[in-house]
Write a protein that holds these residues in place. Structure first.
Motif, PDB file in Angstrom:
ATOM      1  N   THR A 101      -4.312  -5.095   1.090  1.00 33.04           N
ATOM      2  CA  THR A 101      -4.404  -4.078   2.025  1.00 33.04           C
ATOM      3  C   THR A 101      -5.621  -4.016   2.797  1.00 33.04           C
ATOM      4  O   THR A 101      -6.790  -3.995   2.132  1.00 33.04           O
ATOM      5  CB  THR A 101      -4.131  -2.691   1.333  1.00 33.04           C
ATOM      6  OG1 THR A 101      -2.912  -2.912   0.708  1.00 33.04           O
ATOM      7  CG2 THR A 101      -4.071  -1.675   2.404  1.00 33.04           C
ATOM      8  N   VAL A 146      -4.041  -9.565   5.293  1.00 30.32           N
ATOM      9  CA  VAL A 146      -2.654  -9.111   5.011  1.00 30.32           C
ATOM     10  C   VAL A 146      -1.988 -10.266   4.653  1.00 30.32           C
ATOM     11  O   VAL A 146      -0.989 -10.294   3.805  1.00 30.32           O
ATOM     12  CB  VAL A 146      -2.075  -8.721   6.280  1.00 30.32           C
ATOM     13  CG1 VAL A 146      -0.730  -8.400   6.213  1.00 30.32           C
ATOM     14  CG2 VAL A 146      -2.880  -7.207   6.459  1.00 30.32           C
ATOM     15  N   TYR A 195       0.832  -1.279   0.112  1.00 33.50           N
ATOM     16  CA  TYR A 195      -0.166  -0.113  -0.161  1.00 33.50           C
ATOM     17  C   TYR A 195       0.797   1.083   0.028  1.00 33.50           C
ATOM     18  O   TYR A 195       1.728   1.277   1.045  1.00 33.50           O
ATOM     19  CB  TYR A 195      -0.858  -0.109   1.003  1.00 33.50           C
ATOM     20  CG  TYR A 195      -1.763   1.150   1.553  1.00 33.50           C
ATOM     21  CD1 TYR A 195      -2.756   1.560   0.419  1.00 33.50           C
ATOM     22  CD2 TYR A 195      -1.519   1.976   2.471  1.00 33.50           C
ATOM     23  CE1 TYR A 195      -3.632   2.532   0.553  1.00 33.50           C
ATOM     24  CE2 TYR A 195      -2.384   2.997   2.432  1.00 33.50           C
ATOM     25  CZ  TYR A 195      -3.374   3.339   1.784  1.00 33.50           C
ATOM     26  OH  TYR A 195      -4.125   4.689   1.842  1.00 33.50           O
ATOM     27  N   GLU A 212      -7.969  -3.867  -2.231  1.00 39.00           N
ATOM     28  CA  GLU A 212      -8.150  -3.389  -0.563  1.00 39.00           C
ATOM     29  C   GLU A 212      -9.151  -3.635  -0.404  1.00 39.00           C
ATOM     30  O   GLU A 212     -10.334  -4.103  -1.215  1.00 39.00           O
ATOM     31  CB  GLU A 212      -7.807  -1.886  -0.677  1.00 39.00           C
ATOM     32  CG  GLU A 212      -6.433  -1.367  -1.277  1.00 39.00           C
ATOM     33  CD  GLU A 212      -6.341   0.207  -1.375  1.00 39.00           C
ATOM     34  OE1 GLU A 212      -7.126   0.881  -0.742  1.00 39.00           O
ATOM     35  OE2 GLU A 212      -5.428   0.733  -1.980  1.00 39.00           O
TER      36      GLU A 212
END
Length: 469
Positions: free
Chosen positions: A234, A229, A2, A210
């Protein structure tokens, strides 16, 4: 991985460079207009100004954060921001000329044309660049693809908050409702792509960069984030919805705790550093004026009322701190003892005392108070750090002990020599609640620009004696 660009100083490097280019172009054009198409860089004196202007522009950008929220400004807001930025840089150039005693060597016509061209070129180039960036963001195929994970009671609010902003670096590509199987449906035009049972399988077989998690418990959110993770995705965990709770928010680390920090106003380190530099510079100049005033007024004070020249009193500073407050004495030495008998004539409604034609004031005191000469020794408080040039006026201990809860908000910043109340009429304001409102307005909207504006207004108020009693 990220990439955090939200707080990077390079986030608006494009606008910074663009303004610098427009500034140099404006200087070249203004020089060519004034000196009949001559080339600026053949004249050493003006080359020096071109370099100094660049350095000043860098300082203005560094300390003022001039480009914060620039993509969301409308044309009128952008015009105001551009004029302010250009005027500050131009003013810095004039200060340099004055300080180096070279102002007579420069063409005033050229300087004013330079300012006008700088504003025009900078404004229109900003507008064009913003259109390009906005168009690029809308068409950006490289945006991160985000999933929103929430329960059916909060999913609508989550999407309202994060899914419809055109200028984010991500695109909400799908929704996962964790407490009901809603696959195949859409919410606010965004498809529900998985349920709690099928979520991991969806991640395995689809593009997801994400995940925004707004789960019903902290432990479940953290457990899910840990799994994300491990998958190389992210994870953003919603700690708490603060829209209706606090106006200013920061997430910070305290030991092993991640905390939500809120305050009436959050200033960055650069702003506070500059404010303190202003206080030190102002304190030094102010003490020089105090020395001159001492030579003039000390003998008169002694003759009219034997006793000390200076008046010292304990006042209340930031968040209740006590400090010794100094003034030139403008009242008789028994003024504090006589205050109780005069309370019936108090013209203020609330926890302050003001009285027109106060009998405790010595003859010269009226003049000193009208033009704020009695306040000059407070520059020592400013230099020490007990006070600031601009802030809220410090109450006495008696006033502070009678404060209601909401009154203490005005003590959330260092007290100042001047502030919103002083430039808004001082003694013409007779309701203490109005004073509190002005002070909290100042704290909530504080900026270096506001301080500078109030200082200039204070000079006008002091010179005219407006609103003093």
């Amino acid at each position: 991985m990220y990439r955090d660009e939200k707080r990077s100083w390079m986030k608006h490097l494009d606008f910074t460079i663009l303004d610098m280019l427009m500034m140099e172009l404006a200087l070249i054009l203004a020089y060519g207009w004034r000196f009949e198409h001559a080339w600026l860089f053949n004249h050493e004196l003006y080359v020096r100004i071109a370099v100094i202007a660049l350095l000043i522009d860098v300082c203005v950008v560094f300390f003022s954060e001039a480009y914060t929220g620039i993509l969301r400004r409308n044309k009128y807001q952008e015009l105001r921001s551009t004029v302010t930025h250009c005027a500050v840089v131009w003013g810095g150039v004039l200060v340099y000329m004055y300080a180096t005693k070279t102002s007579v060597e420069y063409s005033r016509q050229m300087l004013f044309v330079f300012l006008g061209l700088f504003i025009i070129l900078s404004y229109f180039s900003r507008v064009v660049l913003k259109r390009v960036i906005r168009k690029r963001k809308l068409e950006d195929q490289n945006k991160a693809w985000m999933l929103v994970v929430a329960d059916m009671h909060t999913v609508e609010q989550c999407l309202n908050e994060i899914a419809h902003d055109k200028y984010t670096d991500f695109k909400v590509s799908g929704v996962v409702v964790i407490d009901k199987d809603m696959r195949g449906q859409t919410i606010q035009g965004i498809p529900v792509v998985a349920s709690a049972d099928t979520f991991m399988e969806y991640l395995r077989t689809n593009v997801v960069d994400e995940v925004f998690i707004n789960s019903n418990t902290r432990s479940s959110s953290e457990a899910l984030a840990a799994e994300m993770v491990e998958l190389g995705i992210t994870a953003h965990i919603s700690l708490i919805n603060t829209k209706q709770m606090v106006p200013n928010r920061r997430i910070e680390n305290y030991g092993s705790f991640i905390v939500l920090t809120s305050s009436m106003h959050i200033a960055n380190a650069r702003q506070l550093f500059v404010k303190r530099l202003m206080d030190i510079a102002g304190g030094i100049v102010g003490l020089a004026l105090t020395a001159i005033a001492f030579v003039i007024f000390a003998p008169i004070i002694k003759i009219q009322s034997p006793g000390p020249v200076f008046f010292k009193q304990v006042r209340i500073g930031k968040n209740g701190r006590r400090f010794n407050f100094y003034k030139f004495r403008s009242m008789y030495v028994d003024a504090e003892e006589r205050k109780a008998e005069l309370m019936k004539d108090n013209e203020m409604s609330g926890n302050m005392f003001k009285m027109e034609n106060d009998p405790r004031i010595i003859p010269i005191g009226h003049f000193m108070r009208k033009y704020s000469i009695d306040e000059l020794p407070q520059f020592w408080n400013v230099l020490k750090g007990d006070m600031s040039l601009v802030g809220t006026r410090p109450p006495t201990e008696d006033e502070f002990l009678n404060y209601e809860y909401h009154h203490k908000a005005r003590l959330g910043i260092k007290p100042g020599l001047t502030g919103m109340w002083q430039v808004s009429g001082r003694s013409d304001i007779t309701d203490f609640e109005d004073v509190v409102a002005l002070d909290t307005q100042y704290i909530s909207n504080w900026s270096l620009g506001l301080d500078i504006m109030l200082l200039f207004k204070t000079i006008g108020v002091v010179l005219t004696g407006k609103g003093s009693k």
